[in-house]
Write a protein that holds these residues in place. Sequence first.
Motif, PDB file in Angstrom:
ATOM      1  N   GLY A 233      -8.700   5.828   3.973  1.00  0.00           N
ATOM      2  CA  GLY A 233      -9.750   5.402   3.063  1.00  0.00           C
ATOM      3  C   GLY A 233      -9.690   3.952   2.653  1.00  0.00           C
ATOM      4  O   GLY A 233     -10.600   3.453   1.995  1.00  0.00           O
ATOM      5  N   ALA A 234      -8.628   3.229   3.022  1.00  0.00           N
ATOM      6  CA  ALA A 234      -8.493   1.820   2.627  1.00  0.00           C
ATOM      7  C   ALA A 234      -9.338   0.937   3.539  1.00  0.00           C
ATOM      8  O   ALA A 234      -9.341   1.090   4.759  1.00  0.00           O
ATOM      9  CB  ALA A 234      -7.037   1.398   2.689  1.00  0.00           C
ATOM     10  N   ARG A 235     -10.042  -0.031   2.942  1.00  0.00           N
ATOM     11  CA  ARG A 235     -10.825  -1.005   3.705  1.00  0.00           C
ATOM     12  C   ARG A 235     -10.031  -2.289   3.933  1.00  0.00           C
ATOM     13  O   ARG A 235     -10.352  -3.077   4.804  1.00  0.00           O
ATOM     14  CB  ARG A 235     -12.133  -1.320   2.984  1.00  0.00           C
ATOM     15  CG  ARG A 235     -13.062  -0.123   2.869  1.00  0.00           C
ATOM     16  CD  ARG A 235     -14.377  -0.475   2.227  1.00  0.00           C
ATOM     17  NE  ARG A 235     -15.118  -1.464   3.014  1.00  0.00           N
ATOM     18  CZ  ARG A 235     -16.339  -1.891   2.696  1.00  0.00           C
ATOM     19  NH1 ARG A 235     -16.935  -1.426   1.609  1.00  0.00           N
ATOM     20  NH2 ARG A 235     -16.942  -2.771   3.445  1.00  0.00           N
ATOM     21  N   TRP A 236      -9.008  -2.505   3.120  1.00  0.00           N
ATOM     22  CA  TRP A 236      -8.152  -3.672   3.293  1.00  0.00           C
ATOM     23  C   TRP A 236      -6.770  -3.379   2.732  1.00  0.00           C
ATOM     24  O   TRP A 236      -6.586  -2.465   1.922  1.00  0.00           O
ATOM     25  CB  TRP A 236      -8.754  -4.909   2.611  1.00  0.00           C
ATOM     26  CG  TRP A 236      -9.011  -4.765   1.137  1.00  0.00           C
ATOM     27  CD1 TRP A 236     -10.178  -4.367   0.553  1.00  0.00           C
ATOM     28  CD2 TRP A 236      -8.086  -4.986   0.064  1.00  0.00           C
ATOM     29  NE1 TRP A 236     -10.045  -4.338  -0.818  1.00  0.00           N
ATOM     30  CE2 TRP A 236      -8.787  -4.728  -1.146  1.00  0.00           C
ATOM     31  CE3 TRP A 236      -6.762  -5.404   0.007  1.00  0.00           C
ATOM     32  CZ2 TRP A 236      -8.174  -4.854  -2.387  1.00  0.00           C
ATOM     33  CZ3 TRP A 236      -6.156  -5.527  -1.238  1.00  0.00           C
ATOM     34  CH2 TRP A 236      -6.859  -5.257  -2.415  1.00  0.00           C
ATOM     35  N   SER A 237      -5.807  -4.157   3.186  1.00  0.00           N
ATOM     36  CA  SER A 237      -4.442  -4.058   2.666  1.00  0.00           C
ATOM     37  C   SER A 237      -3.772  -5.412   2.816  1.00  0.00           C
ATOM     38  O   SER A 237      -4.171  -6.239   3.644  1.00  0.00           O
ATOM     39  CB  SER A 237      -3.639  -2.987   3.422  1.00  0.00           C
ATOM     40  OG  SER A 237      -3.495  -3.339   4.792  1.00  0.00           O
ATOM     41  N   GLY A 238      -2.774  -5.649   1.998  1.00  0.00           N
ATOM     42  CA  GLY A 238      -2.018  -6.898   2.078  1.00  0.00           C
ATOM     43  C   GLY A 238      -0.589  -6.673   1.670  1.00  0.00           C
ATOM     44  O   GLY A 238      -0.312  -5.937   0.719  1.00  0.00           O
ATOM     45  N   VAL A 239       0.335  -7.259   2.405  1.00  0.00           N
ATOM     46  CA  VAL A 239       1.755  -7.114   2.120  1.00  0.00           C
ATOM     47  C   VAL A 239       2.221  -8.289   1.278  1.00  0.00           C
ATOM     48  O   VAL A 239       1.868  -9.438   1.540  1.00  0.00           O
ATOM     49  CB  VAL A 239       2.554  -7.044   3.427  1.00  0.00           C
ATOM     50  CG1 VAL A 239       4.036  -6.925   3.149  1.00  0.00           C
ATOM     51  CG2 VAL A 239       2.090  -5.867   4.273  1.00  0.00           C
ATOM     52  N   TRP A 240       3.055  -8.000   0.292  1.00  0.00           N
ATOM     53  CA  TRP A 240       3.560  -9.044  -0.606  1.00  0.00           C
ATOM     54  C   TRP A 240       5.042  -9.307  -0.392  1.00  0.00           C
ATOM     55  O   TRP A 240       5.511 -10.431  -0.486  1.00  0.00           O
ATOM     56  CB  TRP A 240       3.299  -8.649  -2.066  1.00  0.00           C
ATOM     57  CG  TRP A 240       3.590  -9.752  -3.032  1.00  0.00           C
ATOM     58  CD1 TRP A 240       4.713  -9.908  -3.796  1.00  0.00           C
ATOM     59  CD2 TRP A 240       2.767 -10.876  -3.324  1.00  0.00           C
ATOM     60  NE1 TRP A 240       4.638 -11.054  -4.549  1.00  0.00           N
ATOM     61  CE2 TRP A 240       3.437 -11.671  -4.282  1.00  0.00           C
ATOM     62  CE3 TRP A 240       1.518 -11.287  -2.874  1.00  0.00           C
ATOM     63  CZ2 TRP A 240       2.905 -12.849  -4.787  1.00  0.00           C
ATOM     64  CZ3 TRP A 240       0.981 -12.464  -3.384  1.00  0.00           C
ATOM     65  CH2 TRP A 240       1.674 -13.226  -4.331  1.00  0.00           C
ATOM     66  N   ALA A 241       5.816  -8.271  -0.135  1.00  0.00           N
ATOM     67  CA  ALA A 241       7.255  -8.445   0.094  1.00  0.00           C
ATOM     68  C   ALA A 241       7.777  -7.252   0.867  1.00  0.00           C
ATOM     69  O   ALA A 241       7.132  -6.198   0.910  1.00  0.00           O
ATOM     70  CB  ALA A 241       8.001  -8.597  -1.233  1.00  0.00           C
ATOM     71  N   ALA A 242       8.939  -7.422   1.477  1.00  0.00           N
ATOM     72  CA  ALA A 242       9.532  -6.336   2.252  1.00  0.00           C
ATOM     73  C   ALA A 242      11.037  -6.531   2.314  1.00  0.00           C
ATOM     74  O   ALA A 242      11.535  -7.652   2.323  1.00  0.00           O
ATOM     75  CB  ALA A 242       8.946  -6.300   3.661  1.00  0.00           C
ATOM     76  N   GLN A 243      11.758  -5.399   2.382  1.00  0.00           N
ATOM     77  CA  GLN A 243      13.210  -5.431   2.518  1.00  0.00           C
ATOM     78  C   GLN A 243      13.671  -4.035   2.904  1.00  0.00           C
ATOM     79  O   GLN A 243      13.086  -3.036   2.473  1.00  0.00           O
ATOM     80  CB  GLN A 243      13.892  -5.879   1.227  1.00  0.00           C
ATOM     81  CG  GLN A 243      15.378  -6.168   1.367  1.00  0.00           C
ATOM     82  CD  GLN A 243      15.662  -7.288   2.358  1.00  0.00           C
ATOM     83  OE1 GLN A 243      16.089  -7.017   3.477  1.00  0.00           O
ATOM     84  NE2 GLN A 243      15.415  -8.521   1.968  1.00  0.00           N
ATOM     85  N   ILE A 251      -3.725  -2.157  -1.590  1.00  0.00           N
ATOM     86  CA  ILE A 251      -4.771  -1.643  -0.735  1.00  0.00           C
ATOM     87  C   ILE A 251      -6.022  -1.447  -1.584  1.00  0.00           C
ATOM     88  O   ILE A 251      -5.952  -1.323  -2.811  1.00  0.00           O
ATOM     89  CB  ILE A 251      -4.376  -0.303  -0.078  1.00  0.00           C
ATOM     90  CG1 ILE A 251      -4.034   0.742  -1.152  1.00  0.00           C
ATOM     91  CG2 ILE A 251      -3.199  -0.498   0.869  1.00  0.00           C
ATOM     92  CD1 ILE A 251      -3.719   2.101  -0.576  1.00  0.00           C
ATOM     93  N   GLY A 252      -7.177  -1.455  -0.934  1.00  0.00           N
ATOM     94  CA  GLY A 252      -8.427  -1.264  -1.669  1.00  0.00           C
ATOM     95  C   GLY A 252      -9.467  -0.569  -0.815  1.00  0.00           C
ATOM     96  O   GLY A 252      -9.456  -0.660   0.414  1.00  0.00           O
ATOM     97  N   SER A 253     -10.387   0.132  -1.483  1.00  0.00           N
ATOM     98  CA  SER A 253     -11.432   0.874  -0.789  1.00  0.00           C
ATOM     99  C   SER A 253     -12.787   0.202  -0.896  1.00  0.00           C
ATOM    100  O   SER A 253     -13.777   0.717  -0.385  1.00  0.00           O
ATOM    101  CB  SER A 253     -11.525   2.302  -1.351  1.00  0.00           C
ATOM    102  OG  SER A 253     -11.781   2.266  -2.751  1.00  0.00           O
ATOM    103  N   SER A 254     -12.859  -0.967  -1.579  1.00  0.00           N
ATOM    104  CA  SER A 254     -14.114  -1.714  -1.694  1.00  0.00           C
ATOM    105  C   SER A 254     -13.853  -3.157  -1.297  1.00  0.00           C
ATOM    106  O   SER A 254     -12.719  -3.556  -1.045  1.00  0.00           O
ATOM    107  CB  SER A 254     -14.653  -1.642  -3.123  1.00  0.00           C
ATOM    108  OG  SER A 254     -13.849  -2.410  -4.002  1.00  0.00           O
TER     109      SER A 254
END
Length: 344
Positions: A233-243, A251-254
């Motif tokens: 259902g997500a239209r976009w996503s973005g990663v900020w950090a990882a480990q 994530i967002g649906s609009s």
Amino acid sequence: MTRTVRSRVLAGMAVGALTATLGLPGVAAAATTPRTASVCALHPLPLPADMVGRAVEVDPTGRFVAGLGYRITDDGWQPLLLLWTVPPLHPRPGVWNEPRLTVVPMAAELSLGGINRYGVVVGTAYVDNVHRPWRYSNGHLEWLPAPTTVSGTWPRGINSRGDIIGQGAVEETETTLPLLWPVDRPGTVEVIDSPPVTAAQEIFDDGTIVGTAGDFGWVRHPDGTTDRLTAPGARWSGVWAAQGTWAVGRIGSSDDREDGTWVRWDLRTGVANAVNLERGTTEDVNARGAVLTGYTVIHGDRLVTLDGAVPDVRLIFGWAIADNGLVVGSTNDSRLRPASWTDC
């Protein structure tokens, strides 16, 4: 790790038992049961009186900390790279042995991309109207190569081996390229085989790379395969950090980027779970899945607050968290000063 200072695209963590959805099908929301709360101890990092600064990066082990500062002189402000070596944390809460500080005067404005467990630091310096990549190790600063096609270059992360990832800006096409500086091929830089218009954010010891490309986050596995970090259902996503095995972001649906849900992805499965931040935004995540929001650390159903804030007098902010729970950042009253917090 990494964090950059950050034109980043990332955040969050999964919190304990998860229930119902948070506006997106398949995304479990954080449980609403009451959290237990505690406070972690503030420890100012040493800094001479003629300087101001903040701690920005900490290596996964918590032994090395990197920061940015200025020396105040009659001629203006001298940019500084600040490096602290932290003694092993005492097993008894509240006991703190003061770190050793190394001050490296710089001739240009800096940003930091990461520091690894051997104290190797990477970042960018603004020189002759160009953002140039550099590496600092054992008292030696060196420039990293950049592709001729890019107009500016920003390292974003470094692993224990010394492999560095980042991005380059292609001014002509207004796009970015994900870049890799492999430690086993000194003096070279490569464009990573990844989705287009990409920012690479972090590289793990096994070669896994995490980043964001256009409207979605991604993870590139050691075998060269790439998966999207998203949710049903997500239209976009973005990663900020990882480990470790975790990545955090939104994530967002609009199409409204302000109307998103903070999530933590399990990189082993690709599943996203919503994160209850209480307030603020996420700044970092460690290999244990603890999420730093700038003012608190979230451990499932346990919330730990960074000590030292005084309303209308002193501001605090945490920038990065190590796997042993050491948080680094700054306090700011009449002077910006580097700080750390233990027992987080």
